[in-house]
Design a protein around this motif. Structure first.
Motif, PDB file in Angstrom:
ATOM      1  N   MET A   1      55.617  41.486  40.268  1.00  6.91           N
ATOM      2  CA  MET A   1      54.505  43.061  39.597  1.00  6.91           C
ATOM      3  C   MET A   1      54.956  43.785  41.310  1.00  6.91           C
ATOM      4  SD  MET A   1      50.695  43.059  39.116  1.00  6.91           S
ATOM      5  CE  MET A   1      50.375  42.292  40.641  1.00  6.91           C
ATOM      6  N   SER A   2      55.712  45.605  41.155  1.00  2.00           N
ATOM      7  CA  SER A   2      55.585  45.757  42.872  1.00  2.00           C
ATOM      8  C   SER A   2      54.407  46.631  42.749  1.00  2.00           C
ATOM      9  CB  SER A   2      57.026  47.133  41.879  1.00  2.00           C
ATOM     10  OG  SER A   2      57.013  47.592  42.902  1.00  2.00           O
ATOM     11  N   LEU A  20      37.152  46.495  33.525  1.00  2.00           N
ATOM     12  CA  LEU A  20      38.595  45.911  33.661  1.00  2.00           C
ATOM     13  C   LEU A  20      39.202  45.897  35.417  1.00  2.00           C
ATOM     14  CD1 LEU A  20      39.273  48.791  31.101  1.00  2.00           C
ATOM     15  CD2 LEU A  20      40.081  45.724  31.291  1.00  2.00           C
ATOM     16  N   GLY A  21      38.625  46.969  36.257  1.00  2.00           N
ATOM     17  CA  GLY A  21      38.952  47.096  37.772  1.00  2.00           C
ATOM     18  C   GLY A  21      38.702  45.297  38.217  1.00  2.00           C
ATOM     19  N   LEU A  22      37.828  45.035  37.760  1.00  2.00           N
ATOM     20  CA  LEU A  22      36.836  43.473  39.002  1.00  2.00           C
ATOM     21  C   LEU A  22      38.447  42.838  38.092  1.00  2.00           C
ATOM     22  CD1 LEU A  22      35.701  41.649  40.214  1.00  2.00           C
ATOM     23  CD2 LEU A  22      34.279  41.462  38.077  1.00  2.00           C
ATOM     24  N   LEU A  23      38.464  42.344  37.053  1.00  2.00           N
ATOM     25  CA  LEU A  23      39.575  41.932  36.124  1.00  2.00           C
ATOM     26  C   LEU A  23      41.473  41.833  36.815  1.00  2.00           C
ATOM     27  CD1 LEU A  23      39.825  39.267  33.461  1.00  2.00           C
ATOM     28  CD2 LEU A  23      40.178  41.658  32.337  1.00  2.00           C
ATOM     29  N   ASN A  27      43.307  40.070  39.460  1.00  2.00           N
ATOM     30  CA  ASN A  27      44.991  39.092  39.214  1.00  2.00           C
ATOM     31  C   ASN A  27      46.100  39.966  40.345  1.00  2.00           C
ATOM     32  OD1 ASN A  27      45.106  37.440  36.251  1.00  2.00           O
ATOM     33  ND2 ASN A  27      43.148  38.783  36.540  1.00  2.00           N
ATOM     34  N   GLY A  28      45.346  40.231  41.511  1.00  2.00           N
ATOM     35  CA  GLY A  28      46.108  41.273  41.341  1.00  2.00           C
ATOM     36  C   GLY A  28      47.081  42.448  42.011  1.00  2.00           C
ATOM     37  N   TYR A  29      46.310  43.477  40.295  1.00  2.00           N
ATOM     38  CA  TYR A  29      46.144  44.233  40.338  1.00  2.00           C
ATOM     39  C   TYR A  29      45.408  45.189  41.274  1.00  2.00           C
ATOM     40  CZ  TYR A  29      49.059  42.296  36.571  1.00  2.00           C
ATOM     41  OH  TYR A  29      49.508  41.893  35.164  1.00  2.00           O
TER      42      TYR A  29
END
Length: 202
Positions: A1-2, A20-23, A27-29
């Motif tokens: 993942m860049s 979605l923001g929390l999830l 996951n590092g996004y």
């Protein structure tokens, strides 16, 4: 993942955006949020990297219309369509505009992460072409609506007189629009214009 990639979430439901923001952060996004299509269009630039999570049903411009609009603007940002009201026609329309995936709410974490990674990989495979696509998008965005119409007819093989008849304008006016359009797109010839359009315009 860049680390350059961002997941752009476009959904009118604040609760969905928060979840979605929390999830995704867990996951590092990296994420960015937009409550409607218009807000995203105002923020969009050809340099954006990552992918979009795009809700279909929103007030104002709906998600599928935003997806089409972005493609017409030259966007290369991969799109994941999300919906609580999935149907075959919507899915077909989304994939016709080259959506990476069509996900139904409630979203499953593993499925969502896999889809985002696929979107990132799709963009990475297109990375070498990205600067050229971005440059084309910037040039194309500078055209007036009439210049864009003339361009479409030129690449379709129409001659000046045919374009004048189709658009209800004089041949001289067509020539003016065509000259300005060619200059803005930095096309050396009609053949060069057609080549650029086939490579980047889609």
């Amino acid at each position: 993942m860049s680390s350059e990639n961002t997941v752009y979430i476009v959904d009118d439901d604040a609760a969905v955006r928060d979840a979605l923001g929390l999830l995704l952060s867990l996951n590092g996004y990296r994420t960015a949020f937009f409550a409607d299509a218009e807000a995203f269009l105002q923020a969009w630039t050809p340099a954006m990297r990552g992918c979009m999570l795009l809700d279909i049903r929103m007030p104002g411009m709906d998600g599928l219309t935003l997806q089409k609009t972005l493609r017409e603007m030259g966007s290369r940002l991969p799109v994941l369509v999300i919906t609580g009201h999935g149907d075959v026609d919507s899915a077909r329309e989304a994939f016709r505009s080259q959506a990476v995936d069509f996900l139904e709410k409630p979203l499953q974490e593993k499925q969502l992460v896999a889809a985002i990674e696929e979107a990132f990989q799709r963009q990475a495979s297109d990375a070498r072409a990205s600067p050229a696509h971005a440059a084309w998008a910037r040039r194309y965005a500078s055209l007036t609506p009439r210049e864009a119409e003339v361009m479409g007819l030129v690449v379709a093989g129409r001659h000046n007189r045919e374009i004048a008849r189709d658009l209800g304008i004089s041949v001289r006016t067509v020539e003016v629009h065509k000259t300005r359009m060619m200059e803005k797109l930095e096309a050396a010839s009609v053949a060069d214009l057609v080549r650029q359009h086939l490579l980047y315009g889609e």
